[in-house]
Design an enzyme around this catalytic site. Structure first.
Site, PDB file in Angstrom:
ATOM      1  N   LYS A   8      39.668 -23.576  15.837  1.00 32.37           N
ATOM      2  CA  LYS A   8      38.881 -22.468  16.401  1.00 32.37           C
ATOM      3  C   LYS A   8      39.503 -21.139  15.973  1.00 32.37           C
ATOM      4  O   LYS A   8      40.678 -21.060  15.578  1.00 32.37           O
ATOM      5  CB  LYS A   8      38.812 -22.552  17.922  1.00 32.37           C
ATOM      6  CG  LYS A   8      40.168 -22.464  18.649  1.00 32.37           C
ATOM      7  CD  LYS A   8      40.695 -21.053  18.857  1.00 32.37           C
ATOM      8  CE  LYS A   8      42.005 -21.004  19.629  1.00 32.37           C
ATOM      9  NZ  LYS A   8      42.627 -19.655  19.629  1.00 32.37           N
ATOM     10  N   ASP A 141      42.312 -24.027  26.622  1.00 32.90           N
ATOM     11  CA  ASP A 141      41.341 -24.062  25.523  1.00 32.90           C
ATOM     12  C   ASP A 141      40.634 -25.406  25.393  1.00 32.90           C
ATOM     13  O   ASP A 141      39.653 -25.521  24.652  1.00 32.90           O
ATOM     14  CB  ASP A 141      42.042 -23.762  24.183  1.00 32.90           C
ATOM     15  CG  ASP A 141      42.434 -22.308  24.028  1.00 32.90           C
ATOM     16  OD1 ASP A 141      41.984 -21.476  24.843  1.00 32.90           O
ATOM     17  OD2 ASP A 141      43.195 -22.001  23.092  1.00 32.90           O
TER      18      ASP A 141
END
Length: 286
Positions: A8, A141
């Site tokens: 990401k 996350d």
């Protein structure tokens, strides 16, 4: 069963305050990108969990790896025993701010939920809300990676809203030969309260609003990161930013020819790890 777990990036990241539970209140945009680790799962006739990792070395014990921690949490929540051989092939660098470990954990939860599904629960053994709770227990996350897609994220990572109109773009990511501890990066960064946040629906918006609050401390602490940002801009990127808490730096491109040229040039100029990839609008594990 074999799955790919993506990395990401964060084109926007604001650190708003430190919470009473020790976590930080955040506002960020998080996007999955086409840089992947691979996880393989195979049943092993009741020999327990056998975990192996290739492509990286960690000094911590296997039980501390996020894949193994995800397995143990799932076993407890689902009341099952994971008699599995699991092989993790690492391609996403660690200590880079690219979320590789978080993606591994979320992918493991999704894979186990699929492997242990019952005829009465074809979508997965555990309901989505339970998987989400397990993911958040593993890391801030990890919930994002359960269903990776462009998201606006608030809180410590538990409040996700999809960003439907986010521009898609190409990337060159450079990982220097240094790793940055996420807790250390938070300790060195001063939170700043704010209420309004920019919308990003075009390349112009993206260029105007690129922001990573970690850079306020990281760039002075690690001058190499500023040099890498400049190197990407000099090679055609229209924006460059440290990813998350670092140490990877990404450059944004809107033309394939520019990205290819930059990747080729930088591969010759810089001895660190360099990756060419793009943002994803969605990602499915199976």
């Amino acid at each position: 069963m074999k799955i790919l777990t993506p990395a990401k990036i964060n084109p926007l990241l604001y650190i708003l305050s430190k919470r009473e539970d020790g976590f930080h209140e955040l506002y960020m945009h998080m996007l999955p990108v086409s840089l992947f680790d691979t996880l393989s799962f195979s049943k092993n006739n009741k020999k327990g969990l056998n975990f192996r990792m290739n492509g990286a070395t960690f000094s911590a014990s296997p039980e501390d790896n996020l894949v193994v921690r995800a397995v143990r949490l799932f076993e407890k929540a689902a009341g099952v025993t994971a008699d599995l051989d699991i092989i993790l092939e690492k391609h996403i660098p660690s200590g880079a701010g690219l979320g590789g470990g978080s993606g591994n954990a979320a992918g493991t939860l999704q894979a186990l939920n699929h492997i242990f599904r019952l005829p009465s629960t074809p979508a997965g053994l555990l309901p989505p809300e339970t998987l989400f709770e397990l993911a958040l227990e593993l890391g801030s996350d990890v919930p994002f990676f359960l269903e990776p897609a462009p998201c606006e994220i608030r809180g410590r990572g538990e409040k996700l809203n999809p960003l439907i109109e986010y521009p898609e773009f190409l990337l060159v990511i450079i990982k220097p030969d240094l790793s940055i501890s996420t807790p250390a990066a938070y300790n060195n960064c001063i939170p700043e309260e704010r209420t309004g946040f920019p919308q990003v629906k075009s390349f112009a918006d993206l260029k105007s609003h690129l922001n990573n609050q970690f850079e306020t401390s990281l760039l002075s602490q690690y001058p190499l990161l500023s040099e890498l940002k400049s190197l990407l801009l000099q090679n055609g990127a229209f924006g460059a930013l440290v990813s998350g808490s670092g140490s990877a730096v990404f450059g944004i491109f809107n033309k394939k020819e520019l990205q290819k040229h930059a990747f080729k040039n930088l591969s010759c100029l810089y001895p660190g790890e360099i990756f060419s990839c793009e943002t994803l609008t969605t990602h499915r594990y199976y």
